[in-house]
Design a protein around this motif. Structure first.
Motif, mmCIF file in Angstrom:
data_model
loop_
_atom_site.group_PDB
_atom_site.id
_atom_site.type_symbol
_atom_site.label_atom_id
_atom_site.label_comp_id
_atom_site.label_asym_id
_atom_site.label_seq_id
_atom_site.Cartn_x
_atom_site.Cartn_y
_atom_site.Cartn_z
ATOM 1 N N GLY A 1 0.844 -1.201 0.000
ATOM 2 C CA GLY A 1 0.000 0.000 0.000
ATOM 3 C C GLY A 1 0.869 1.235 0.000
ATOM 4 O O GLY A 1 2.058 1.156 0.354
ATOM 5 N N SER A 2 0.313 2.390 -0.434
ATOM 6 C CA SER A 2 1.137 3.607 -0.316
ATOM 7 C C SER A 2 1.330 3.970 1.141
ATOM 8 O O SER A 2 2.244 4.718 1.478
ATOM 9 C CB SER A 2 0.591 4.813 -1.080
ATOM 10 O OG SER A 2 -0.657 4.607 -1.604
ATOM 11 N N TYR B 1 -5.235 13.932 3.991
ATOM 12 C CA TYR B 1 -5.254 12.504 4.320
ATOM 13 C C TYR B 1 -4.697 12.271 5.722
ATOM 14 O O TYR B 1 -3.658 12.838 6.090
ATOM 15 C CB TYR B 1 -4.413 11.786 3.266
ATOM 16 C CG TYR B 1 -4.430 10.280 3.316
ATOM 17 C CD1 TYR B 1 -5.618 9.566 3.454
ATOM 18 C CD2 TYR B 1 -3.244 9.560 3.192
ATOM 19 C CE1 TYR B 1 -5.615 8.177 3.474
ATOM 20 C CE2 TYR B 1 -3.231 8.177 3.195
ATOM 21 C CZ TYR B 1 -4.421 7.494 3.346
ATOM 22 O OH TYR B 1 -4.407 6.122 3.353
ATOM 23 N N TYR C 1 -0.711 10.719 7.157
ATOM 24 C CA TYR C 1 0.555 11.448 7.334
ATOM 25 C C TYR C 1 0.768 11.725 8.822
ATOM 26 O O TYR C 1 1.857 11.558 9.358
ATOM 27 C CB TYR C 1 0.567 12.774 6.556
ATOM 28 C CG TYR C 1 0.074 12.680 5.130
ATOM 29 C CD1 TYR C 1 0.449 11.625 4.318
ATOM 30 C CD2 TYR C 1 -0.758 13.655 4.596
ATOM 31 C CE1 TYR C 1 -0.015 11.534 3.010
ATOM 32 C CE2 TYR C 1 -1.219 13.580 3.292
ATOM 33 C CZ TYR C 1 -0.852 12.516 2.508
ATOM 34 O OH TYR C 1 -1.310 12.433 1.227
ATOM 35 N N ALA D 1 -2.812 9.610 -5.135
ATOM 36 C CA ALA D 1 -3.661 8.412 -5.068
ATOM 37 C C ALA D 1 -4.801 8.491 -6.083
ATOM 38 O O ALA D 1 -5.269 7.470 -6.582
ATOM 39 C CB ALA D 1 -4.209 8.236 -3.660
ATOM 40 N N SER E 1 -5.044 1.028 -5.234
ATOM 41 C CA SER E 1 -6.248 0.899 -4.398
ATOM 42 C C SER E 1 -7.470 1.616 -4.950
ATOM 43 O O SER E 1 -8.585 1.344 -4.506
ATOM 44 C CB SER E 1 -5.970 1.442 -2.992
ATOM 45 O OG SER E 1 -4.994 0.685 -2.344
ATOM 46 N N LEU F 1 -1.117 -2.598 -2.696
ATOM 47 C CA LEU F 1 0.066 -2.298 -3.503
ATOM 48 C C LEU F 1 0.110 -0.805 -3.801
ATOM 49 O O LEU F 1 -0.803 -0.252 -4.416
ATOM 50 C CB LEU F 1 0.069 -3.111 -4.809
ATOM 51 C CG LEU F 1 1.342 -2.963 -5.667
ATOM 52 C CD1 LEU F 1 2.597 -3.400 -4.895
ATOM 53 C CD2 LEU F 1 1.230 -3.748 -6.961
HETATM 54 C C1 LIG Z 1 -6.601 6.000 -0.612
HETATM 55 C C2 LIG Z 1 -5.397 6.835 -0.431
HETATM 56 C C3 LIG Z 1 -4.120 6.274 -0.453
HETATM 57 C C4 LIG Z 1 -3.966 4.825 -0.735
HETATM 58 O O1 LIG Z 1 -3.356 4.135 0.253
HETATM 59 P P1 LIG Z 1 -3.036 2.597 0.011
HETATM 60 O O2 LIG Z 1 -2.258 2.281 1.229
HETATM 61 O O3 LIG Z 1 -2.233 2.507 -1.252
HETATM 62 O O4 LIG Z 1 -4.341 1.881 -0.099
HETATM 63 C C5 LIG Z 1 -3.019 7.094 -0.339
HETATM 64 N N1 LIG Z 1 -3.162 8.425 -0.200
HETATM 65 C C6 LIG Z 1 -4.376 8.995 -0.189
HETATM 66 C C7 LIG Z 1 -4.481 10.460 -0.100
HETATM 67 C C8 LIG Z 1 -5.517 8.223 -0.281
HETATM 68 O O5 LIG Z 1 -6.716 8.810 -0.242
#
Ligand SMILES: *Cc1c(COP(=O)(O)O)cnc(C)c1O
Length: 350
Positions: A79-80, A106, A109, A181, A208, A218
């Motif tokens: 995931g990111s 988000y 962070y 994202a 995602s 991923l």
């Molecule tokens: C949904 C989202 C992600 C995705 O996170 P994953 O861990 O890849 O699912 C990342 N950054 C933001 C701002 C998001 O809204």
């Protein structure tokens, strides 16, 4: 002036990374007895008895072609969210360094900062969720190691103006992480097209959202090969499973399906933007370059949220986020789901 070494934690610069069996031997041997795997096979219906490629070469090769980048500019994570955590840990010494965020944005962070005992400085976005000249000046003057800029921003849906972002990239001494994202839904080129210009730029994307693979976990980070090799140095050796790598390759080979879903979600966004204004309790729909709409309600948004829940529809309550009073975040769904949502909102009374 950005200098990468100054933004990497000294202990990370000095440390030796773990060298896995798969790092030390790649390729096909007749007899593989180096990694304490089970040569007999796997329990369960599928075969996963070998450790996956720690560098995910096959997936990166496909992605490099798709994104017009070099594989050395790509990091893959669980995931990111994993990339977000690793970026904080790579740059910030706990109890000493700080990162910048621009609320409303988000939530991960802030969690990554708290988890790592890293100070968080908040520089608010303007009422229309952009960077003010003052905010840019504050970022540029800051000694923080990292700034997270989310564009299109979650939960507001808008792109950040490229000009302000460019000023940050030119002036800030730390890493500039642009979280994309939602880039697949945006009418603007990705910042990956500017990587060669900015050695401090890190772009995050994910499987995602538009790829429809949130359950796979991923995420991607794109940056200079120097930044990417530091991320690879500190990642858990096998952070992306064999199942994920195989599935991602299959998804990348299924680009027409991705494109068809993307178009359908964009059409759904347009449909909601056309039908929500006629709903009496809707006060304002914020512009969106993402697969969701931030909507401000005339009546108590938390009551609207609870009412929708009672109708079996769950949306995201964002009323407590700075600048988002009275707002719910509505994800674009299927055509039928979008219709149910609008119908339910129309029937809301009080
Ligand atoms: C949904 C989202 C992600 C995705 O996170 P994953 O861990 O890849 O699912 C990342 N950054 C933001 C701002 C998001 O809204």
């Amino acid at each position: 002036m950005f200098e990468l070494e100054k933004n990497i934690r000294p202990n990370i610069r000095a440390m030796q990374p773990y060298s896995s069996a798969r790092d030390e031997f790649q390729g096909d041997a007749r007899v593989m007895l180096d990694a304490n795997e089970n040569s007999l096979g796997s329990a369960g219906p599928e075969v996963f008895n070998r450790y996956p490629d720690p560098q995910q070469r096959a997936v990166k090769a496909e992605l490099a072609t798709l994104k017009g980048l070099d594989p050395a500019q790509i990091f893959l994570g669980n995931g990111s969210d994993e990339a977000i955590d690793l970026l904080v840990r790579l740059t910030c010494t706990p109890g000493q360094d700080s990162i910048l965020i621009l609320p409303p944005t988000y939530g991960m962070y802030e969690v990554a900062a708290n988890l790592n005992d890293v100070r968080l400085e908040r520089i608010p976005l303007t009422a229309d969720f952009q960077l003010s000249a003052e905010a840019v000046a504050q970022i540029v003057a800051s000694a923080a190691k990292l700034v997270f800029l989310c564009s299109p921003n979650n939960p507001t849906g808008n792109l950040l103006h490229a000009q302000a972002l460019e000023q940050v990239l030119r002036g800030f001494r730390g890493l500039v992480v642009v979280d994309e994202a939602y880039a697949d839904f945006a009418a603007a080129p990705s910042w990956t097209t500017r990587l060669a210009e900015f050695p401090n730029l890190v772009v995050l994307q994910t499987f995602s959202k538009a790829w429809g693979l949130a359950g796979l976990r991923l995420g991607m980070a794109f940056a200079s090969p120097a930044v990417i090799s530091f991320l690879n140095k500190i990642k858990p050796p096998y952070n992306v499973s064999e199942a994920t790598q195989r599935h991602a390759l299959a998804a990348l080979h299924d680009a027409p399906h991705f494109e068809q879903m993307r178009q359908q979600l964009l059409a759904g966004r347009i449909w909601l933007q056309a039908h929500l204004p006629a709903v009496r309790i809707v006060e304002h729909i914020f512009p969106s370059d993402a697969n969701f709409l931030l909507v401000r309600f005339r009546s108590d948004a938390t009551a609207v949220y609870a009412y929708l829940l009672s109708q079996g529809i769950v949306v995201r309550n964002r009323t407590t986020q700075p600048g988002c009073a009275g707002c719910l975040r509505l994800t674009v769904g299927t055509a039928a789901e979008n219709e149910q949502l609008v119908a339910a909102l129309r029937e809301y009374s009080v």
